[in-house]
Design an enzyme around this catalytic site. Structure first.
Site, PDB file in Angstrom:
ATOM      1  N   GLY A  13      -9.887 -18.337 -15.486  1.00  0.00           N
ATOM      2  CA  GLY A  13      -8.736 -17.284 -15.494  1.00  0.00           C
ATOM      3  C   GLY A  13      -9.247 -16.330 -14.350  1.00  0.00           C
ATOM      4  CB  ALA A  14     -11.474 -16.266 -11.547  1.00  0.00           C
ATOM      5  N   GLY A  17      -6.560 -10.660 -12.583  1.00  0.00           N
ATOM      6  CA  GLY A  17      -6.965  -9.986 -13.527  1.00  0.00           C
ATOM      7  C   GLY A  17      -8.420  -9.437 -13.654  1.00  0.00           C
ATOM      8  CB  ILE A  18     -10.935  -9.080 -16.881  1.00  0.00           C
ATOM      9  CG1 ILE A  18      -9.871  -7.922 -17.321  1.00  0.00           C
ATOM     10  CG2 ILE A  18     -12.319  -8.809 -16.991  1.00  0.00           C
ATOM     11  CD1 ILE A  18      -9.678  -8.036 -18.758  1.00  0.00           C
ATOM     12  N   GLY A  19     -10.823 -11.595 -14.644  1.00  0.00           N
ATOM     13  CA  GLY A  19     -11.443 -12.861 -14.127  1.00  0.00           C
ATOM     14  C   GLY A  19     -11.787 -12.818 -12.699  1.00  0.00           C
ATOM     15  CB  SER A 143     -10.067  -8.857 -27.366  1.00  0.00           C
ATOM     16  OG  SER A 143      -9.573  -7.573 -27.645  1.00  0.00           O
ATOM     17  CE1 TYR A 168      -5.734 -12.151 -26.434  1.00  0.00           C
ATOM     18  CE2 TYR A 168      -5.746 -10.125 -27.761  1.00  0.00           C
ATOM     19  CZ  TYR A 168      -6.070 -10.909 -26.532  1.00  0.00           C
ATOM     20  OH  TYR A 168      -7.094 -10.304 -25.644  1.00  0.00           O
TER      21      TYR A 168
HETATM   22  N1  LIG Z   1      -6.052  -7.101 -20.700  1.00  0.00           N
HETATM   23  C1  LIG Z   1      -6.924  -6.537 -21.639  1.00  0.00           C
HETATM   24  O1  LIG Z   1      -6.607  -5.217 -21.980  1.00  0.00           O
HETATM   25  C2  LIG Z   1      -7.867  -7.350 -22.397  1.00  0.00           C
HETATM   26  C3  LIG Z   1      -8.620  -6.719 -23.570  1.00  0.00           C
HETATM   27  C4  LIG Z   1      -9.567  -7.289 -24.364  1.00  0.00           C
HETATM   28  C5  LIG Z   1      -9.640  -8.728 -23.715  1.00  0.00           C
HETATM   29  N2  LIG Z   1      -9.032  -9.085 -22.539  1.00  0.00           N
HETATM   30  C6  LIG Z   1      -9.373 -10.723 -22.407  1.00  0.00           C
HETATM   31  O2  LIG Z   1      -9.799 -10.855 -20.991  1.00  0.00           O
HETATM   32  C7  LIG Z   1      -9.693 -12.213 -20.384  1.00  0.00           C
HETATM   33  C8  LIG Z   1      -8.791 -11.864 -19.489  1.00  0.00           C
HETATM   34  O3  LIG Z   1      -7.522 -11.115 -19.547  1.00  0.00           O
HETATM   35  P1  LIG Z   1      -6.774 -10.620 -18.256  1.00  0.00           P
HETATM   36  O4  LIG Z   1      -6.162  -9.088 -18.780  1.00  0.00           O
HETATM   37  O5  LIG Z   1      -7.533 -10.504 -17.369  1.00  0.00           O
HETATM   38  O6  LIG Z   1      -5.448 -11.563 -18.341  1.00  0.00           O
HETATM   39  P2  LIG Z   1      -4.159 -12.043 -16.960  1.00  0.00           P
HETATM   40  O7  LIG Z   1      -4.341 -10.975 -16.039  1.00  0.00           O
HETATM   41  O8  LIG Z   1      -3.138 -12.262 -17.710  1.00  0.00           O
HETATM   42  O9  LIG Z   1      -5.123 -13.226 -16.548  1.00  0.00           O
HETATM   43  C9  LIG Z   1      -5.440 -14.281 -17.393  1.00  0.00           C
HETATM   44  C10 LIG Z   1      -6.096 -15.373 -16.452  1.00  0.00           C
HETATM   45  O10 LIG Z   1      -6.264 -16.710 -17.332  1.00  0.00           O
HETATM   46  C11 LIG Z   1      -5.490 -17.729 -16.675  1.00  0.00           C
HETATM   47  N3  LIG Z   1      -4.855 -18.519 -17.714  1.00  0.00           N
HETATM   48  C12 LIG Z   1      -3.861 -18.459 -18.646  1.00  0.00           C
HETATM   49  N4  LIG Z   1      -3.542 -19.568 -19.064  1.00  0.00           N
HETATM   50  C13 LIG Z   1      -4.342 -20.694 -18.665  1.00  0.00           C
HETATM   51  C14 LIG Z   1      -4.535 -21.967 -18.928  1.00  0.00           C
HETATM   52  N5  LIG Z   1      -3.757 -22.470 -19.879  1.00  0.00           N
HETATM   53  N6  LIG Z   1      -5.486 -22.452 -18.342  1.00  0.00           N
HETATM   54  C15 LIG Z   1      -6.484 -22.042 -17.373  1.00  0.00           C
HETATM   55  N7  LIG Z   1      -6.050 -20.689 -17.249  1.00  0.00           N
HETATM   56  C16 LIG Z   1      -5.190 -19.779 -17.607  1.00  0.00           C
HETATM   57  C17 LIG Z   1      -4.500 -17.098 -15.796  1.00  0.00           C
HETATM   58  O11 LIG Z   1      -3.986 -17.971 -14.862  1.00  0.00           O
HETATM   59  P3  LIG Z   1      -2.545 -17.590 -14.043  1.00  0.00           P
HETATM   60  O12 LIG Z   1      -2.499 -16.602 -13.280  1.00  0.00           O
HETATM   61  O13 LIG Z   1      -2.242 -18.979 -13.345  1.00  0.00           O
HETATM   62  O14 LIG Z   1      -1.449 -17.618 -15.325  1.00  0.00           O
HETATM   63  C18 LIG Z   1      -5.185 -16.040 -15.122  1.00  0.00           C
HETATM   64  O15 LIG Z   1      -6.076 -16.331 -14.283  1.00  0.00           O
HETATM   65  C19 LIG Z   1      -8.410 -12.767 -21.669  1.00  0.00           C
HETATM   66  O16 LIG Z   1      -9.750 -13.515 -22.355  1.00  0.00           O
HETATM   67  C20 LIG Z   1      -8.361 -11.611 -22.618  1.00  0.00           C
HETATM   68  O17 LIG Z   1      -8.012 -11.938 -24.100  1.00  0.00           O
HETATM   69  C21 LIG Z   1      -8.183  -8.347 -21.982  1.00  0.00           C
END
Ligand SMILES: NC(=O)c1ccc[n+]([C@@H]2O[C@H](COP(=O)([O-])OP(=O)(O)OC[C@H]3O[C@@H](n4cnc5c(N)ncnc54)[C@H](OP(=O)(O)O)[C@@H]3O)[C@@H](O)[C@H]2O)c1
Length: 310
Positions: A13-14, A17-19, A143, A168
């Site tokens: 997921g890089a 976002g965070i990745g 999370s 979730y």
């Molecule tokens: N944002 C927050 O406030 C928050 C808080 C707590 C925990 N987290 C955790 O942090 C992590 C990253 O979250 P984020 O906020 O950076 O989310 P994000 O911006 O939505 O990014 C999600 C990433 O995961 C990839 N992804 C989604 N579905 C996938 C699949 N089926 N196979 C492979 N890759 C997939 C996406 O790829 P595409 O771009 O191609 O869709 C994107 O690169 C998650 O595990 C989330 O639960 C986030």
């Protein structure tokens, strides 16, 4: 931050976002990177962005939809080829949130399938490469909302009472139970692998809001986006993940997150997990279920399960 020259890292997921932020931090400190995300085009673009920002960064991308266990196996083979058989770090970060009830190709609820099962299978398939590294680490991204999750004895969220956010939360609890299971499994096999969990706090990304919008829930999406705009940046939020992946003082089974008020933001510190995230029976149940649903990617020689003999 330690020098990561000569070490290889996979971040799922890089593409954004965070990745993406964690991948950039690792590349900046010398790691050779592999970005895993569903789209080959977005993966290449993300790799190019890191190369543009970090001079001499070595970055590749592998396309894989973590919901599809067949693709996960193929992606692991491709990664092993790219890293020459040895992998130092795996950051299981990719995630989905707030989806309507959707099933993966194998029929599993989508939050459980992507956020947990796909990562469980990926880790198992990459295990031989991880075990070739002297101090391998797996970081599972959970999370602070795992506190609201439940481990359901019969498996993931029942469709009769499906709720997009509870599904979730359950998947984020599963990330912590998997970390405990993997740490115990590595210990029972006397392996140097460290499994660590991390959470980023509350972060300004489109996680959740993009799914709400795609499902026609514009008002909810707008409200969430308004809150997200006030949360901290992906670059700051990536530090608990990066510290979990690199700090030699962090032991297997630990949980890192932002140390500020309510763990929403702040410096990366050890944080507390809910009691149910450490329940040995729940750890064991999820381990066995995940092994069964993903075709037993973890070898079951010696003492097979986190708790010991079957
Ligand atoms: N944002 C927050 O406030 C928050 C808080 C707590 C925990 N987290 C955790 O942090 C992590 C990253 O979250 P984020 O906020 O950076 O989310 P994000 O911006 O939505 O990014 C999600 C990433 O995961 C990839 N992804 C989604 N579905 C996938 C699949 N089926 N196979 C492979 N890759 C997939 C996406 O790829 P595409 O771009 O191609 O869709 C994107 O690169 C998650 O595990 C989330 O639960 C986030």
């Amino acid at each position: 931050m330690v020098d990561l020259s000569g070490r290889t890292a996979v971040v799922t997921g890089a593409s954004r976002g965070i990745g993406a932020a964690a991948a950039e931090h690792l590349a900046r400190h010398g790691a050779r990177l592999i970005i895993l995300c569903p789209s080959a085009v977005q993966g290449r673009a993300a790799a190019e962005t890191v190369r543009r920002r970090v001079v001499a960064a070595q970055v590749d991308s592998v396309a894989c939809d973590l919901a599809d266990l067949h693709q996960v196996r193929k992606a692991a083979e491709r990664i092993v080829g790219l890293v020459g058989g040895r992998l130092d770090l795996l950051i299981n970060n990719a995630g989905v949130a707030a989806l309507p009830l959707t099933r993966s190709p194998s029929g599993h609820e989508m939050h459980f399938a992507v956020n947990h099962l796909g990562h469980f299978a990926l880790t198992g398939h990459l295990l031989p490469a991880l075990l070739k590294a002297p101090r391998p680490r797996v970081v599972n991204v959970s999370s602070v909302l795992h506190w609201l999750g439940r481990c359901r004895p019969r498996g993931p969220h029942p469709s009769r009472r499906y709720h997009r956010w509870w599904a979730y939360f359950d998947s984020k609890l599963a990330n912590l139970l998997f970390t405990q299971g993997l740490a115990a499994w590595a210990q029972s096999h006397q392996l140097p692998l460290r499994a660590i969990a991390a959470h980023p706090g509350l972060v300004n990304t489109t996680l959740g809001s993009s799914a709400l919008r795609a499902d026609g829930r514009d008002l909810e999406a707008r409200l969430l986006e308004r809150m997200q705009a006030r949360w901290h940046s992906p670059s700051q939020a990536a530090w608990p993940l990066v510290r979990a992946a690199t700090d030699p003082r962090v032991a297997g089974g630990e949980f890192l997150g932002p140390g500020g008020r309510w763990e929403w933001s702040g410096p990366p510190l050890r944080v507390r997990a809910a009691r149910r995230a450490r329940d040995p029976d729940a750890v064991e149940r999820l381990w066995r279920l995940s092994q069964r649903l993903t075709g037993h990617p973890f070898p079951s020689s010696g003492r097979p399960s986190p708790k010991g003999d079957r």
